[in-house]
Design a protein around this motif. Sequence first.
Motif, mmCIF file in Angstrom:
data_model
loop_
_atom_site.group_PDB
_atom_site.id
_atom_site.type_symbol
_atom_site.label_atom_id
_atom_site.label_comp_id
_atom_site.label_asym_id
_atom_site.label_seq_id
_atom_site.Cartn_x
_atom_site.Cartn_y
_atom_site.Cartn_z
ATOM 1 N N GLU A 117 4.880 -23.562 21.518
ATOM 2 C CA GLU A 117 4.882 -24.892 22.122
ATOM 3 C C GLU A 117 5.394 -25.942 21.131
ATOM 4 O OE1 GLU A 117 4.090 -25.893 25.178
ATOM 5 O OE2 GLU A 117 3.691 -23.855 25.872
ATOM 6 N N SER A 118 6.083 -26.947 21.668
ATOM 7 C CA SER A 118 6.538 -28.078 20.865
ATOM 8 C C SER A 118 5.564 -29.241 21.058
ATOM 9 C CB SER A 118 7.942 -28.508 21.287
ATOM 10 O OG SER A 118 7.906 -29.106 22.573
ATOM 11 N N ARG A 119 5.861 -30.376 20.421
ATOM 12 C CA ARG A 119 5.036 -31.564 20.632
ATOM 13 C C ARG A 119 5.313 -32.204 21.994
ATOM 14 N NH1 ARG A 119 8.034 -35.951 16.647
ATOM 15 N NH2 ARG A 119 9.616 -36.643 18.141
ATOM 16 N N ASP A 120 6.414 -31.793 22.629
ATOM 17 C CA ASP A 120 6.753 -32.295 23.955
ATOM 18 C C ASP A 120 5.958 -31.498 24.984
ATOM 19 O OD1 ASP A 120 8.881 -33.977 22.821
ATOM 20 O OD2 ASP A 120 9.913 -32.079 22.497
ATOM 21 N N THR A 121 5.032 -32.168 25.632
ATOM 22 C CA THR A 121 4.080 -31.485 26.510
ATOM 23 C C THR A 121 4.770 -30.568 27.515
ATOM 24 O OG1 THR A 121 2.635 -33.412 26.325
ATOM 25 C CG2 THR A 121 2.165 -31.844 28.095
ATOM 26 N N GLY A 122 4.349 -29.290 27.503
ATOM 27 C CA GLY A 122 4.862 -28.319 28.464
ATOM 28 C C GLY A 122 6.211 -27.725 28.115
ATOM 29 N N LEU A 123 6.804 -28.095 26.985
ATOM 30 C CA LEU A 123 8.122 -27.601 26.596
ATOM 31 C C LEU A 123 8.016 -26.744 25.335
ATOM 32 C CD1 LEU A 123 10.245 -30.832 27.191
ATOM 33 C CD2 LEU A 123 9.830 -28.914 28.758
ATOM 34 N N SER A 124 8.775 -25.646 25.325
ATOM 35 C CA SER A 124 8.656 -24.675 24.241
ATOM 36 C C SER A 124 9.999 -24.404 23.569
ATOM 37 C CB SER A 124 8.107 -23.348 24.780
ATOM 38 O OG SER A 124 6.887 -23.544 25.455
ATOM 39 N N PHE A 125 9.907 -23.899 22.332
ATOM 40 C CA PHE A 125 11.068 -23.350 21.642
ATOM 41 C C PHE A 125 11.226 -21.886 22.025
ATOM 42 C CE2 PHE A 125 9.559 -26.722 18.798
ATOM 43 C CZ PHE A 125 10.742 -27.403 18.521
ATOM 44 N N ASP A 126 12.426 -21.384 21.926
ATOM 45 C CA ASP A 126 12.685 -19.945 22.052
ATOM 46 C C ASP A 126 12.917 -19.440 20.636
ATOM 47 O OD1 ASP A 126 13.332 -17.406 22.690
ATOM 48 O OD2 ASP A 126 15.137 -17.881 23.839
ATOM 49 N N ALA A 127 11.957 -18.669 20.100
ATOM 50 C CA ALA A 127 11.988 -18.291 18.686
ATOM 51 C C ALA A 127 12.185 -16.783 18.515
ATOM 52 C CB ALA A 127 10.703 -18.716 17.995
ATOM 53 N N LEU A 163 5.258 -25.847 14.438
ATOM 54 C CA LEU A 163 6.162 -26.293 15.502
ATOM 55 C C LEU A 163 5.472 -27.201 16.502
ATOM 56 C CD1 LEU A 163 8.357 -23.155 16.314
ATOM 57 C CD2 LEU A 163 8.920 -25.180 14.952
ATOM 58 N N ALA A 164 4.148 -27.203 16.509
ATOM 59 C CA ALA A 164 3.416 -28.061 17.453
ATOM 60 C C ALA A 164 3.674 -29.536 17.205
ATOM 61 C CB ALA A 164 1.917 -27.769 17.368
ATOM 62 N N SER A 165 4.170 -29.890 16.022
ATOM 63 C CA SER A 165 4.455 -31.292 15.714
ATOM 64 C C SER A 165 5.947 -31.611 15.779
ATOM 65 C CB SER A 165 3.919 -31.641 14.317
ATOM 66 O OG SER A 165 4.554 -30.845 13.326
ATOM 67 N N GLU A 166 6.756 -30.659 16.233
ATOM 68 C CA GLU A 166 8.208 -30.850 16.296
ATOM 69 C C GLU A 166 8.676 -30.998 17.743
ATOM 70 O OE1 GLU A 166 9.973 -31.282 13.646
ATOM 71 O OE2 GLU A 166 8.450 -30.704 12.182
ATOM 72 N N SER A 167 9.808 -31.671 17.901
ATOM 73 C CA SER A 167 10.365 -31.906 19.238
ATOM 74 C C SER A 167 11.508 -30.936 19.520
ATOM 75 C CB SER A 167 10.878 -33.351 19.348
ATOM 76 O OG SER A 167 11.583 -33.546 20.561
ATOM 77 N N VAL A 168 11.636 -30.547 20.782
ATOM 78 C CA VAL A 168 12.733 -29.667 21.173
ATOM 79 C C VAL A 168 14.081 -30.380 21.100
ATOM 80 C CG1 VAL A 168 11.266 -28.250 22.662
ATOM 81 C CG2 VAL A 168 12.449 -30.238 23.618
ATOM 82 N N LEU A 169 14.043 -31.712 20.947
ATOM 83 C CA LEU A 169 15.289 -32.463 20.813
ATOM 84 C C LEU A 169 15.860 -32.375 19.402
ATOM 85 C CD1 LEU A 169 14.410 -35.697 22.838
ATOM 86 C CD2 LEU A 169 15.816 -33.763 23.565
ATOM 87 N N ARG A 170 15.082 -31.829 18.459
ATOM 88 C CA ARG A 170 15.543 -31.741 17.073
ATOM 89 C C ARG A 170 15.316 -30.313 16.570
ATOM 90 N NH1 ARG A 170 13.154 -35.557 13.163
ATOM 91 N NH2 ARG A 170 15.205 -35.449 12.163
ATOM 92 N N VAL A 171 16.076 -29.395 17.113
ATOM 93 C CA VAL A 171 15.890 -27.978 16.793
ATOM 94 C C VAL A 171 16.209 -27.699 15.328
ATOM 95 C CG1 VAL A 171 16.584 -25.639 17.373
ATOM 96 C CG2 VAL A 171 16.416 -27.351 19.165
ATOM 97 N N ALA A 172 17.322 -28.219 14.836
ATOM 98 C CA ALA A 172 17.712 -27.956 13.450
ATOM 99 C C ALA A 172 16.658 -28.501 12.484
ATOM 100 C CB ALA A 172 19.076 -28.584 13.156
ATOM 101 N N LEU A 215 15.563 -20.662 15.986
ATOM 102 C CA LEU A 215 15.040 -21.402 17.126
ATOM 103 C C LEU A 215 16.168 -21.796 18.065
ATOM 104 C CD1 LEU A 215 12.496 -23.833 15.382
ATOM 105 C CD2 LEU A 215 12.032 -21.616 16.444
ATOM 106 N N ARG A 216 15.883 -21.703 19.343
ATOM 107 C CA ARG A 216 16.807 -22.172 20.374
ATOM 108 C C ARG A 216 16.001 -22.901 21.441
ATOM 109 N NH1 ARG A 216 18.764 -17.174 18.996
ATOM 110 N NH2 ARG A 216 17.366 -16.188 20.502
ATOM 111 N N VAL A 217 16.695 -23.738 22.205
ATOM 112 C CA VAL A 217 16.051 -24.472 23.305
ATOM 113 C C VAL A 217 17.002 -24.462 24.492
ATOM 114 C CG1 VAL A 217 15.131 -26.691 24.076
ATOM 115 C CG2 VAL A 217 14.804 -25.984 21.708
ATOM 116 N N ASP A 218 16.485 -24.145 25.674
ATOM 117 C CA ASP A 218 17.360 -24.119 26.850
ATOM 118 C C ASP A 218 17.615 -25.539 27.356
ATOM 119 O OD1 ASP A 218 15.195 -24.895 28.624
ATOM 120 O OD2 ASP A 218 14.503 -22.826 28.537
ATOM 121 N N ASP A 219 18.627 -25.660 28.184
ATOM 122 C CA ASP A 219 19.068 -26.984 28.658
ATOM 123 C C ASP A 219 17.981 -27.700 29.460
ATOM 124 O OD1 ASP A 219 21.491 -26.528 27.457
ATOM 125 O OD2 ASP A 219 22.494 -25.864 29.300
#
Length: 245
Positions: free
Chosen positions: A28-38, A72-81, A111-115
């Motif tokens: 899970e990321s810090r963005d509620t309900g959104l995850s990284f693909d690791a 990763l719980a404190s990171e956003s899916v908008l900043r994968v790098a 890490l990857r994130v879908d559209d």
Amino acid sequence: MKRRRTRRNDTSEPASQTWTSIFHDRPESRDTGLSFDASLRVEWRHSPHGPTNPDARHAASRAARLLVEKHLASESVLRVAAAEQELSVALRDQLPFHREGVELLSVSMTLRVDDDAVEGARLMERARHEFELDEMDRRQARARVEFLRNELLADPSAARLYTLVQHSARLGGPADGSDPEELVRQIHQWHPDSRWVLVARTLHTFIDKLTEDNTRDFLKILRSAMTTLGHQQLAEKISAAEEAE
């Protein structure tokens, strides 16, 4: 978590054999309900301290997963790098890591994130921004009400001068087309120490301390005085004030 693969690394020292586990997860990321693909690669070995864990392969993967999830719980899916960089630094500082009879030697990940997740994060970011703007408007409104109550309504001279000079809620300044000489005259007239302002404030304080019956009596006396002195229109206004009370 899905698709786990473990292999033993070749070594000439059986006592320090290392193993590599590769698996995929969606932390899970810090963005509620959104995850990284690791995709994670974990190099580990049996801990030299304590008894051997018969389920060491799962223990190693679990320990790595918990470390990754924590950061990763404190990171956003908008900043994968940025998330990958911060996670790599955090893991490097914590390794080697001992838990449940295993020792993690290295943890690497991609890490990857879908559209859909990216779009969802952008929508949430926009909603947060709008909420912050609304909250700022509410704070400004509360401050304005407090200013009106504590400054303007408590002092008629301050209220009058405020209406004369206010132009911009942000910058202030006289209104367009103001007459400087008239502004100066009004400022002197509405000065807090001017006679009529002092009288008005004193009367306000005096009436505020009277009972309802005494207030009516005082207004009748004031109306009678105005009529006697030839100010009938003002007397009529006092009469209207009596009825309003």
